[in-house]
Write an enzyme that holds these catalytic residues in place. Structure first.
Site, PDB file in Angstrom:
ATOM      1  N   ASP A  22      39.933  40.108  40.185  1.00  0.00           N
ATOM      2  CA  ASP A  22      38.500  39.765  39.557  1.00  0.00           C
ATOM      3  C   ASP A  22      38.098  39.757  40.904  1.00  0.00           C
ATOM      4  OD1 ASP A  22      37.057  38.415  37.937  1.00  0.00           O
ATOM      5  OD2 ASP A  22      37.631  38.121  37.067  1.00  0.00           O
ATOM      6  N   ASP A  29      33.540  44.204  37.614  1.00  0.00           N
ATOM      7  CA  ASP A  29      34.567  43.730  38.718  1.00  0.00           C
ATOM      8  C   ASP A  29      35.764  43.218  38.975  1.00  0.00           C
ATOM      9  OD1 ASP A  29      33.731  41.995  36.576  1.00  0.00           O
ATOM     10  OD2 ASP A  29      33.314  39.971  37.594  1.00  0.00           O
ATOM     11  N   GLU A  30      36.549  43.807  37.696  1.00  0.00           N
ATOM     12  CA  GLU A  30      37.758  43.136  37.122  1.00  0.00           C
ATOM     13  C   GLU A  30      38.613  44.567  37.012  1.00  0.00           C
ATOM     14  OE1 GLU A  30      38.430  40.573  33.631  1.00  0.00           O
ATOM     15  OE2 GLU A  30      36.469  39.856  34.110  1.00  0.00           O
TER      16      GLU A  30
HETATM   17 MG   LIG Z   1      34.913  38.347  37.489  1.00  0.00          MG
END
Ligand SMILES: [Mg+2]
Length: 410
Positions: A9, A105-106
């Site tokens: 993350d 973003d993950e």
């Molecule tokens: Mg994040």
């Protein structure tokens, strides 16, 4: 050790990208938000420092400034977020092809086949953190575990730039004391139920009577119970199976050369409709539009622009493409036109986009997308041509059968 699942993350992703782009911002309290001039802007992302002072996503700019008077405000730059996200994914996929995206973003990685080449799961997590920091200027936190749900808890456990192992041995000590809403898929409805029966932590959930849970929450009750006990075997999907297209384009050669702006606009409208339909089918939004114009002398000129509000609306895409057409003419492109290609670029998942303001524009764009989604449903049922805008040319539009990059069709 079978802690082979990593959840990575990126920390404060949008704010971190802004700092990576412009190092003079490092150390400043920073927020990405809607346009402060219009007073309706809301906070979309914040830096670590701003977060510590009480700045939260979803606050209005005014509220945020009360917590942090020196807050530096920046408009979102989605095309850059897409670029950095791509760079992160290419880092991840250099360690395994099992990389399942969970937004810009993950993502999850399954590294069970990567140990011979790259070492233990923990070592791989360290490498990923170091390389993201050194090569991209982005910090990530990583959860290492034997299920996807626990790996996700792990990436949230310590941050920024940290890693947490949740193993068969320690999950009762690490995961169980966490609040039950930290587990994936627990929404407001199930949380209210959990609280009403005294379930406050993941451990409470794990030890609750499964029948009680499923009587109220159905199958989801049993699933959550299993997750809390570390019983989950859903595999990390292969990257190429789940990734979204990078761009979606449609080009068409006109039957007869187009000799007026109006004729070009009609073809652009038709192409934009196809592009928008396919964007929505992929559950994506465009953060940029590219237009390629091929003259009847067979020279091609192209131009692209970023859009302020990510969109999957044909009307928006058409309007952007028409602006590009006018710009290209100012720069010397000329009639007659042989072929046009409209391409949606810098795509993000529809879930990745949270409105940044209460702008009228933005609400309108959302409305266009919703309206057109219902048109998609009708077309899915009765065929594409059942709904046509009055002024569309017939028989000249064609759909690319794969995701095209700008110019690929030229
Ligand atoms: Mg994040």
């Amino acid at each position: 050790m079978d802690e082979n699942i990593l959840h990575c993350d990126a920390n404060n992703f949008y704010a971190s990208v802004e700092m990576a782009k412009d190092p003079s911002l490092v150390g400043k309290n920073l927020a990405v938000c809607g346009d402060p001039e219009k007073r309706h802007g809301i906070i979309l992302a914040k830096s670590e420092g701003a977060k510590r002072l009480g700045v939260k996503t979803g606050q209005t700019i005014r509220e945020a400034k009360q917590y942090c008077p020196d807050l530096v405000l920046l408009p979102p730059d989605f095309s850059s977020y897409v670029k950095y996200s791509k760079a992160l994914y290419s880092l991840y996929t250099s360690y395994t092809d099992r990389v399942e995206s969970f937004g810009l973003d993950e993502c999850w990685l399954d590294v069970s086949g990567s140990h011979k080449l790259f070492g233990s799961s923990e070592h791989i997590a360290e490498e990923l953190r170091r390389r993201a920091r050194e090569e991209l200027g982005i910090t990530i936190s990583v959860g290492v575990s034997f299920t996807k749900v626990f790996a996700k808890l792990g990436s949230d456990y310590k941050k920024p730039d940290a890693q947490t192992v949740i193993s068969h041995e320690n999950y009762r000590n690490i995961a169980w004391p966490l609040p039950v809403e930290d587990i994936l898929m627990v929404g407001a409805g199930s949380l209210a139920f959990f609280h009403s029966v005294g379930i406050r932590t993941i451990g409470d959930l794990a030890q609750a009577d499964e029948n009680l849970l499923s009587s109220r929450l159905g199958k989801m009750g049993s699933t959550l119970h299993a997750w809390a006990n570390g019983l989950e075997d859903s595999p990390v999907k292969l990257y190429y199976e789940t990734r979204k297209p990078e761009s979606v384009g449609n080009g068409s050669t006109a039957e007869k050369d187009l000799t007026t702006r109006e004729e070009c606009a009609r073809l652009i409208t038709a192409l934009s409709e196809r592009v928008a339909t396919r964007l929505r089918r992929h559950d994506t939004l465009a953060c940029g539009v590219h237009l390629a114009v091929k003259s009847n002398a067979m020279t091609t000129r192209g131009k692209q622009m970023r859009v302020e509000v990510p969109t999957a609306s044909a009307t928006d895409i058409k309007n952007h493409a028409l602006r590009l057409l006018d710009d290209l003419w100012k720069q010397g492109a000329s009639l007659p036109v042989r072929a046009l290609t409209v391409t949606a670029i810098y795509l993000i998942g529809a879930d990745d986009y949270v409105p940044t303001s209460l702008f009228v524009d933005e609400i309108t764009a959302g409305k266009n997308t919703r309206l057109e989604k219902s048109i998609d449903k009708i077309r899915d049922k009765y065929g594409y041509d059942v709904i046509r805008r009055g002024n569309l040319p017939k028989g000249t539009d064609e759909e690319a059968d794969e995701e095209t990059k700008p110019f690929k069709r030229q």
